[in-house]
Design a protein around this motif. Sequence first.
Motif, PDB file in Angstrom:
ATOM      1  N   THR A 182      -0.083 -15.021  14.143  1.00 23.34           N
ATOM      2  CA  THR A 182       1.323 -15.575  13.384  1.00 23.34           C
ATOM      3  C   THR A 182       2.172 -15.847  13.771  1.00 23.34           C
ATOM      4  O   THR A 182       2.620 -15.906  15.103  1.00 23.34           O
ATOM      5  CB  THR A 182       1.252 -14.288  12.343  1.00 23.34           C
ATOM      6  OG1 THR A 182       0.476 -13.529  12.322  1.00 23.34           O
ATOM      7  CG2 THR A 182       2.263 -14.261  11.883  1.00 23.34           C
ATOM      8  N   ILE A 183       2.318 -17.258  13.640  1.00 23.89           N
ATOM      9  CA  ILE A 183       3.957 -17.582  14.046  1.00 23.89           C
ATOM     10  C   ILE A 183       4.852 -17.302  12.486  1.00 23.89           C
ATOM     11  O   ILE A 183       4.827 -17.446  11.582  1.00 23.89           O
ATOM     12  CB  ILE A 183       3.466 -19.061  14.026  1.00 23.89           C
ATOM     13  CG1 ILE A 183       3.614 -20.082  12.290  1.00 23.89           C
ATOM     14  CG2 ILE A 183       2.821 -19.920  14.730  1.00 23.89           C
ATOM     15  CD1 ILE A 183       3.611 -21.497  12.801  1.00 23.89           C
ATOM     16  N   HIS A 184       6.171 -17.350  13.131  1.00 24.90           N
ATOM     17  CA  HIS A 184       7.512 -17.191  12.361  1.00 24.90           C
ATOM     18  C   HIS A 184       7.847 -18.061  11.958  1.00 24.90           C
ATOM     19  O   HIS A 184       8.521 -19.600  12.726  1.00 24.90           O
ATOM     20  CB  HIS A 184       7.968 -15.758  12.809  1.00 24.90           C
ATOM     21  CG  HIS A 184       6.949 -14.797  12.690  1.00 24.90           C
ATOM     22  ND1 HIS A 184       7.264 -13.612  11.725  1.00 24.90           N
ATOM     23  CD2 HIS A 184       7.187 -14.664  13.203  1.00 24.90           C
ATOM     24  CE1 HIS A 184       6.024 -13.068  11.718  1.00 24.90           C
ATOM     25  NE2 HIS A 184       5.884 -12.956  12.893  1.00 24.90           N
ATOM     26  N   PHE A 185       9.145 -18.971  10.897  1.00 24.48           N
ATOM     27  CA  PHE A 185      10.232 -19.643  10.684  1.00 24.48           C
ATOM     28  C   PHE A 185      11.316 -18.716  10.794  1.00 24.48           C
ATOM     29  O   PHE A 185      11.031 -17.855   9.658  1.00 24.48           O
ATOM     30  CB  PHE A 185       9.416 -20.142   9.708  1.00 24.48           C
ATOM     31  CG  PHE A 185       8.105 -21.149   9.644  1.00 24.48           C
ATOM     32  CD1 PHE A 185       8.573 -22.029  10.145  1.00 24.48           C
ATOM     33  CD2 PHE A 185       7.325 -21.164   8.724  1.00 24.48           C
ATOM     34  CE1 PHE A 185       6.930 -22.697  10.655  1.00 24.48           C
ATOM     35  CE2 PHE A 185       6.422 -20.597   9.338  1.00 24.48           C
ATOM     36  CZ  PHE A 185       5.869 -22.191  10.173  1.00 24.48           C
ATOM     37  N   ASP A 186      12.744 -18.975  11.233  1.00 28.56           N
ATOM     38  CA  ASP A 186      13.529 -18.911  10.680  1.00 28.56           C
ATOM     39  C   ASP A 186      14.361 -19.821  10.216  1.00 28.56           C
ATOM     40  O   ASP A 186      14.547 -21.015  10.655  1.00 28.56           O
ATOM     41  CB  ASP A 186      14.650 -18.081  11.702  1.00 28.56           C
ATOM     42  CG  ASP A 186      13.534 -17.303  12.040  1.00 28.56           C
ATOM     43  OD1 ASP A 186      13.224 -16.244  11.075  1.00 28.56           O
ATOM     44  OD2 ASP A 186      12.958 -17.159  13.949  1.00 28.56           O
ATOM     45  N   PHE A 187      15.386 -20.046   8.906  1.00 26.17           N
ATOM     46  CA  PHE A 187      15.881 -20.962   8.867  1.00 26.17           C
ATOM     47  C   PHE A 187      17.027 -21.588   9.245  1.00 26.17           C
ATOM     48  O   PHE A 187      18.135 -20.417   8.807  1.00 26.17           O
ATOM     49  CB  PHE A 187      15.895 -21.699   7.336  1.00 26.17           C
ATOM     50  CG  PHE A 187      14.443 -21.676   7.166  1.00 26.17           C
ATOM     51  CD1 PHE A 187      13.719 -22.210   6.754  1.00 26.17           C
ATOM     52  CD2 PHE A 187      14.116 -20.216   6.498  1.00 26.17           C
ATOM     53  CE1 PHE A 187      12.444 -22.207   6.401  1.00 26.17           C
ATOM     54  CE2 PHE A 187      12.522 -20.421   6.276  1.00 26.17           C
ATOM     55  CZ  PHE A 187      11.247 -21.547   6.071  1.00 26.17           C
ATOM     56  N   GLU A 188      18.465 -21.954   9.450  1.00 22.68           N
ATOM     57  CA  GLU A 188      19.442 -22.096   9.965  1.00 22.68           C
ATOM     58  C   GLU A 188      20.450 -22.282   8.595  1.00 22.68           C
ATOM     59  O   GLU A 188      19.966 -23.357   8.193  1.00 22.68           O
ATOM     60  CB  GLU A 188      19.329 -23.086  11.377  1.00 22.68           C
ATOM     61  CG  GLU A 188      18.914 -22.754  12.343  1.00 22.68           C
ATOM     62  CD  GLU A 188      18.685 -23.932  13.152  1.00 22.68           C
ATOM     63  OE1 GLU A 188      19.655 -25.082  13.515  1.00 22.68           O
ATOM     64  OE2 GLU A 188      18.551 -23.825  13.988  1.00 22.68           O
ATOM     65  N   LYS A 189      21.180 -21.262   8.596  1.00 20.10           N
ATOM     66  CA  LYS A 189      22.555 -22.037   6.946  1.00 20.10           C
ATOM     67  C   LYS A 189      22.275 -21.569   6.194  1.00 20.10           C
ATOM     68  O   LYS A 189      23.440 -22.045   5.293  1.00 20.10           O
ATOM     69  CB  LYS A 189      23.117 -23.662   7.731  1.00 20.10           C
ATOM     70  CG  LYS A 189      23.870 -24.175   9.029  1.00 20.10           C
ATOM     71  CD  LYS A 189      24.121 -25.735   9.051  1.00 20.10           C
ATOM     72  CE  LYS A 189      24.996 -26.352  10.091  1.00 20.10           C
ATOM     73  NZ  LYS A 189      24.930 -27.225  10.024  1.00 20.10           N
ATOM     74  N   LEU A 190      21.128 -21.304   6.014  1.00 21.86           N
ATOM     75  CA  LEU A 190      20.729 -20.590   5.058  1.00 21.86           C
ATOM     76  C   LEU A 190      21.241 -19.058   4.602  1.00 21.86           C
ATOM     77  O   LEU A 190      21.056 -17.720   5.406  1.00 21.86           O
ATOM     78  CB  LEU A 190      18.794 -20.584   4.257  1.00 21.86           C
ATOM     79  CG  LEU A 190      18.675 -21.961   4.211  1.00 21.86           C
ATOM     80  CD1 LEU A 190      17.249 -21.972   3.743  1.00 21.86           C
ATOM     81  CD2 LEU A 190      19.385 -22.340   2.554  1.00 21.86           C
ATOM     82  N   GLN A 191      21.610 -18.887   3.853  1.00 16.55           N
ATOM     83  CA  GLN A 191      22.027 -17.352   3.671  1.00 16.55           C
ATOM     84  C   GLN A 191      21.909 -16.441   2.437  1.00 16.55           C
ATOM     85  O   GLN A 191      20.559 -15.564   3.223  1.00 16.55           O
ATOM     86  CB  GLN A 191      23.849 -17.494   3.889  1.00 16.55           C
ATOM     87  CG  GLN A 191      24.797 -18.213   3.925  1.00 16.55           C
ATOM     88  CD  GLN A 191      26.385 -18.172   4.110  1.00 16.55           C
ATOM     89  OE1 GLN A 191      26.390 -19.624   3.880  1.00 16.55           O
ATOM     90  NE2 GLN A 191      27.103 -17.719   4.763  1.00 16.55           N
ATOM     91  N   LYS A 192      21.576 -17.200   1.416  1.00 15.01           N
ATOM     92  CA  LYS A 192      21.108 -16.199   0.595  1.00 15.01           C
ATOM     93  C   LYS A 192      20.185 -16.217  -0.254  1.00 15.01           C
ATOM     94  O   LYS A 192      20.104 -18.007   0.154  1.00 15.01           O
ATOM     95  CB  LYS A 192      22.340 -16.293  -0.650  1.00 15.01           C
ATOM     96  CG  LYS A 192      23.177 -14.937  -0.351  1.00 15.01           C
ATOM     97  CD  LYS A 192      23.497 -14.530  -1.661  1.00 15.01           C
ATOM     98  CE  LYS A 192      24.988 -13.430  -1.132  1.00 15.01           C
ATOM     99  NZ  LYS A 192      25.873 -12.508  -2.576  1.00 15.01           N
ATOM    100  N   ARG A 193      18.792 -16.118  -0.507  1.00 16.77           N
ATOM    101  CA  ARG A 193      17.910 -16.043  -0.886  1.00 16.77           C
ATOM    102  C   ARG A 193      17.082 -14.661  -2.076  1.00 16.77           C
ATOM    103  O   ARG A 193      17.750 -14.330  -1.597  1.00 16.77           O
ATOM    104  CB  ARG A 193      16.744 -17.310   0.049  1.00 16.77           C
ATOM    105  CG  ARG A 193      16.523 -15.675   0.693  1.00 16.77           C
ATOM    106  CD  ARG A 193      15.343 -16.187   2.214  1.00 16.77           C
ATOM    107  NE  ARG A 193      15.929 -16.833   2.946  1.00 16.77           N
ATOM    108  CZ  ARG A 193      16.348 -16.082   4.072  1.00 16.77           C
ATOM    109  NH1 ARG A 193      16.217 -15.448   4.111  1.00 16.77           N
ATOM    110  NH2 ARG A 193      17.045 -17.416   5.002  1.00 16.77           N
TER     111      ARG A 193
END
Length: 468
Positions: free
Chosen positions: A171-182
């Motif tokens: 399993t690989i993971h993704f982190d999104f920069e500059k995204l605050q709310k979702r």
Amino acid sequence: MSAAMDRALMALSLEEEEEEVPFVMPELPGFSSTEENALSLIGRTLNPECQKISGLILTMPRKWQKEDVLEKGVQTFNEWAIVLERWVENPPDDYLQFIPLWVQISKIPVNFYTEAALMTLGEMLGEVKVLAFDPTKPITQPFIRVQIRFNVANPLKMARVLDMGGGKTHTIHFDFEKLQKRCYTCKRLNHEKQVCPLEIKKRQSDATRRRERIIAEKFKDNSVLQQNDPLFGVLEEEQVGLNPNTGRPKIASEVLEEMRRFLLADTGETLAIKVDKVKKSVREVEKDPLLQRTILRLEQAPVFTTELNKGKGPVFDYGEKEMVRRNWDINAKPTKLLADSMKANRNVVLTDSSPRYNIGSNDEAEGYYLDTSSVSLTVFRAEFSEPSSSGTVRKRGPVRRRPPRAQRQRQMLALTAGNEVQVGERREGKQEVGARKRKKINQGTEEVPSIKAQCLSVIPREGSPPTQ
């Protein structure tokens, strides 16, 4: 006028209208804004409920600054992402649908640190635009950064399972920069969690299950009389069920138990006679509400009193009925001659020439005095009020019985002047006593006694002086 309208109506045709020819806009310089908007930007808010356009126009220019706005990546307002693109004359179908997004890919297997493998991992999220990777340098960070062209209509993927072959997965993971709310349920960028369609559907499903469970429990067989009960077939279930008004059984459990003992007891009577007695007695008692309460339900009988006004209290109704009741109720509003006369005098309209009086106490003479200088007819005073049958009546507070301010100031000045005179006399007397004492000492004679000796009327511890 009517003739012209008639001719127009007659000229109308019920046949199908001809197709309208498209209007051709003139191709003139003043009809196009291409040159003015060549350097403009167009944006779209993804969550309009949380992003107001008025606040966006005032806030974002200061946040964006002036240069390289589109090169700074995704922009946010009120913690939610917005889509920005250059103004174009003929926008494509996917216009304002993508945002540039930097993604950090972590937990990558060691044998996948190649440009082709990293590009493939980034393509799982969107079109890869930039890959930040240098194979000639050692890897000092636990992630690899890629910039993708992300479609805002798709949900964010926080992880992805890779098939490593041989039945093994990773399993690989993704982190999104500059995204605050979702949305933390569906991972989309256009709504909060509480308004997520999945959450709404889940709440609706939970509510449906609860409603079905309540309905099932409501119609569950909660009959009091079972088939093995001696009273089964003797009494109806409606006779022993719950009273809808009180929520208690119509027949107390103690009474039902006594009926069962009577039917099972050996009294020398047949069972049919016992059943008839039970049915007949219950029918007779059910005819009288008082007997139902005392005999079947074993409740205390109500108390009857001849005191008609026992525990009587006011009925609060702030409408016309309450006003009419107060007018006719002598106890609610007794007649008071003095109060009515004072009320009549208080309602008199004062003019500029009519005097206003304040009643108070005078320190110089006992009694009351009248002062017409301390009240102005043009001054509005805050007073209490209370409702009555004739409208709102001012509620007068307690009267302060003291002199007016001017007289109190004059008394204070007089008292201060008197104190100053006494203080001056005491100072002069002290100086005189001191002078006499010094004079006596200087002369060395004992003929002139001191003032302190003359003031003594009683000699300490020698008794009282003789009476003269």
